[in-house]
Design a protein around this motif. Sequence first.
Motif, PDB file in Angstrom:
ATOM      1  N   ILE A 163      -7.339  -4.771  -4.769  1.00  0.00           N
ATOM      2  CA  ILE A 163      -6.251  -5.709  -4.465  1.00  0.00           C
ATOM      3  C   ILE A 163      -6.689  -7.126  -4.832  1.00  0.00           C
ATOM      4  O   ILE A 163      -5.938  -7.886  -5.455  1.00  0.00           O
ATOM      5  N   GLU A 164      -7.897  -7.498  -4.455  1.00  0.00           N
ATOM      6  CA  GLU A 164      -8.395  -8.845  -4.752  1.00  0.00           C
ATOM      7  C   GLU A 164      -8.445  -9.084  -6.257  1.00  0.00           C
ATOM      8  O   GLU A 164      -8.048 -10.152  -6.736  1.00  0.00           O
ATOM      9  N   TYR A 215      -4.240 -11.388  -0.341  1.00  0.00           N
ATOM     10  CA  TYR A 215      -4.992 -10.131  -0.275  1.00  0.00           C
ATOM     11  C   TYR A 215      -4.522  -9.316   0.928  1.00  0.00           C
ATOM     12  O   TYR A 215      -4.285  -8.108   0.813  1.00  0.00           O
ATOM     13  N   ASP A 216      -4.407  -9.983   2.078  1.00  0.00           N
ATOM     14  CA  ASP A 216      -3.947  -9.290   3.290  1.00  0.00           C
ATOM     15  C   ASP A 216      -2.546  -8.728   3.098  1.00  0.00           C
ATOM     16  O   ASP A 216      -2.268  -7.582   3.474  1.00  0.00           O
ATOM     17  N   PHE A 217      -1.655  -9.546   2.532  1.00  0.00           N
ATOM     18  CA  PHE A 217      -0.272  -9.115   2.334  1.00  0.00           C
ATOM     19  C   PHE A 217      -0.205  -7.864   1.472  1.00  0.00           C
ATOM     20  O   PHE A 217       0.424  -6.864   1.842  1.00  0.00           O
ATOM     21  N   TRP A 218      -0.844  -7.902   0.315  1.00  0.00           N
ATOM     22  CA  TRP A 218      -0.736  -6.775  -0.608  1.00  0.00           C
ATOM     23  C   TRP A 218      -1.559  -5.574  -0.155  1.00  0.00           C
ATOM     24  O   TRP A 218      -1.156  -4.426  -0.379  1.00  0.00           O
ATOM     25  N   GLU A 219      -2.664  -5.807   0.521  1.00  0.00           N
ATOM     26  CA  GLU A 219      -3.417  -4.690   1.089  1.00  0.00           C
ATOM     27  C   GLU A 219      -2.562  -3.976   2.134  1.00  0.00           C
ATOM     28  O   GLU A 219      -2.499  -2.742   2.183  1.00  0.00           O
ATOM     29  N   ASN A 220      -1.863  -4.757   2.948  1.00  0.00           N
ATOM     30  CA  ASN A 220      -0.964  -4.173   3.946  1.00  0.00           C
ATOM     31  C   ASN A 220       0.199  -3.447   3.266  1.00  0.00           C
ATOM     32  O   ASN A 220       0.604  -2.368   3.706  1.00  0.00           O
ATOM     33  N   THR A 221       0.709  -4.029   2.200  1.00  0.00           N
ATOM     34  CA  THR A 221       1.838  -3.436   1.489  1.00  0.00           C
ATOM     35  C   THR A 221       1.485  -2.066   0.908  1.00  0.00           C
ATOM     36  O   THR A 221       2.287  -1.141   0.963  1.00  0.00           O
ATOM     37  N   THR A 244      -2.391  -1.684   6.382  1.00  0.00           N
ATOM     38  CA  THR A 244      -3.521  -2.094   7.215  1.00  0.00           C
ATOM     39  C   THR A 244      -3.122  -2.914   8.440  1.00  0.00           C
ATOM     40  O   THR A 244      -3.883  -3.002   9.403  1.00  0.00           O
ATOM     41  N   GLY A 245      -1.956  -3.565   8.385  1.00  0.00           N
ATOM     42  CA  GLY A 245      -1.556  -4.448   9.474  1.00  0.00           C
ATOM     43  C   GLY A 245      -2.250  -5.799   9.442  1.00  0.00           C
ATOM     44  O   GLY A 245      -2.146  -6.576  10.390  1.00  0.00           O
ATOM     45  N   SER A 304      -0.626   6.367  -8.643  1.00  0.00           N
ATOM     46  CA  SER A 304       0.456   6.270  -7.662  1.00  0.00           C
ATOM     47  C   SER A 304       0.494   4.928  -6.932  1.00  0.00           C
ATOM     48  O   SER A 304       1.572   4.409  -6.651  1.00  0.00           O
ATOM     49  N   ASN A 305      -0.649   4.342  -6.621  1.00  0.00           N
ATOM     50  CA  ASN A 305      -0.630   3.044  -5.942  1.00  0.00           C
ATOM     51  C   ASN A 305      -0.207   1.914  -6.874  1.00  0.00           C
ATOM     52  O   ASN A 305       0.386   0.930  -6.429  1.00  0.00           O
ATOM     53  N   ALA A 306      -0.477   2.054  -8.159  1.00  0.00           N
ATOM     54  CA  ALA A 306       0.007   1.070  -9.134  1.00  0.00           C
ATOM     55  C   ALA A 306       1.536   1.136  -9.209  1.00  0.00           C
ATOM     56  O   ALA A 306       2.213   0.098  -9.231  1.00  0.00           O
ATOM     57  N   ILE A 307       2.061   2.334  -9.225  1.00  0.00           N
ATOM     58  CA  ILE A 307       3.520   2.505  -9.209  1.00  0.00           C
ATOM     59  C   ILE A 307       4.087   1.945  -7.910  1.00  0.00           C
ATOM     60  O   ILE A 307       5.079   1.204  -7.918  1.00  0.00           O
TER      61      ILE A 307
END
Length: 128
Positions: free
Chosen positions: A11-12, A48-54, A58-59, A101-104
């Motif tokens: 993500i970073e 990073y937090d936003f997209w990791e959660n998305t 992760t919350g 799948s996570n890229a999609i």
Amino acid sequence: MQKEIANRTDIELLINKFYDKVKADELIGLFFTDIIPVDWKKHLPVMYDFWENTVFGTGNYQGNTMQKHLHLHRLSAIQSNHFERWLLLFNSTVDEHFTGSNAILIKQRALSIATVIQIKIANMDKSN
């Protein structure tokens, strides 16, 4: 080499590469450099937090994405071509570095988020 988005490190990488493009972009870069100059040391960890959660649920993200974009729109109108460029840069960055799948998923979520923000902006403009 493309790989699956598997963790926060991925993500970073994605977000860093994406914002490198954004900062240099002639259409949307000014939102980050002139309209609301971004403190990148603070902004990037939030992203990073936003997209990791998305992607991973992760919350970690505690912000209000909608309010930030509505505030920005009040300062300088965010138009459909800005969202289109943002999505183009985001999707091309994903495609350059990742597959699977996570890229999609992250590209689908980006489109959904951009769509919702545009709808909220349009509704805000109608009520003003």
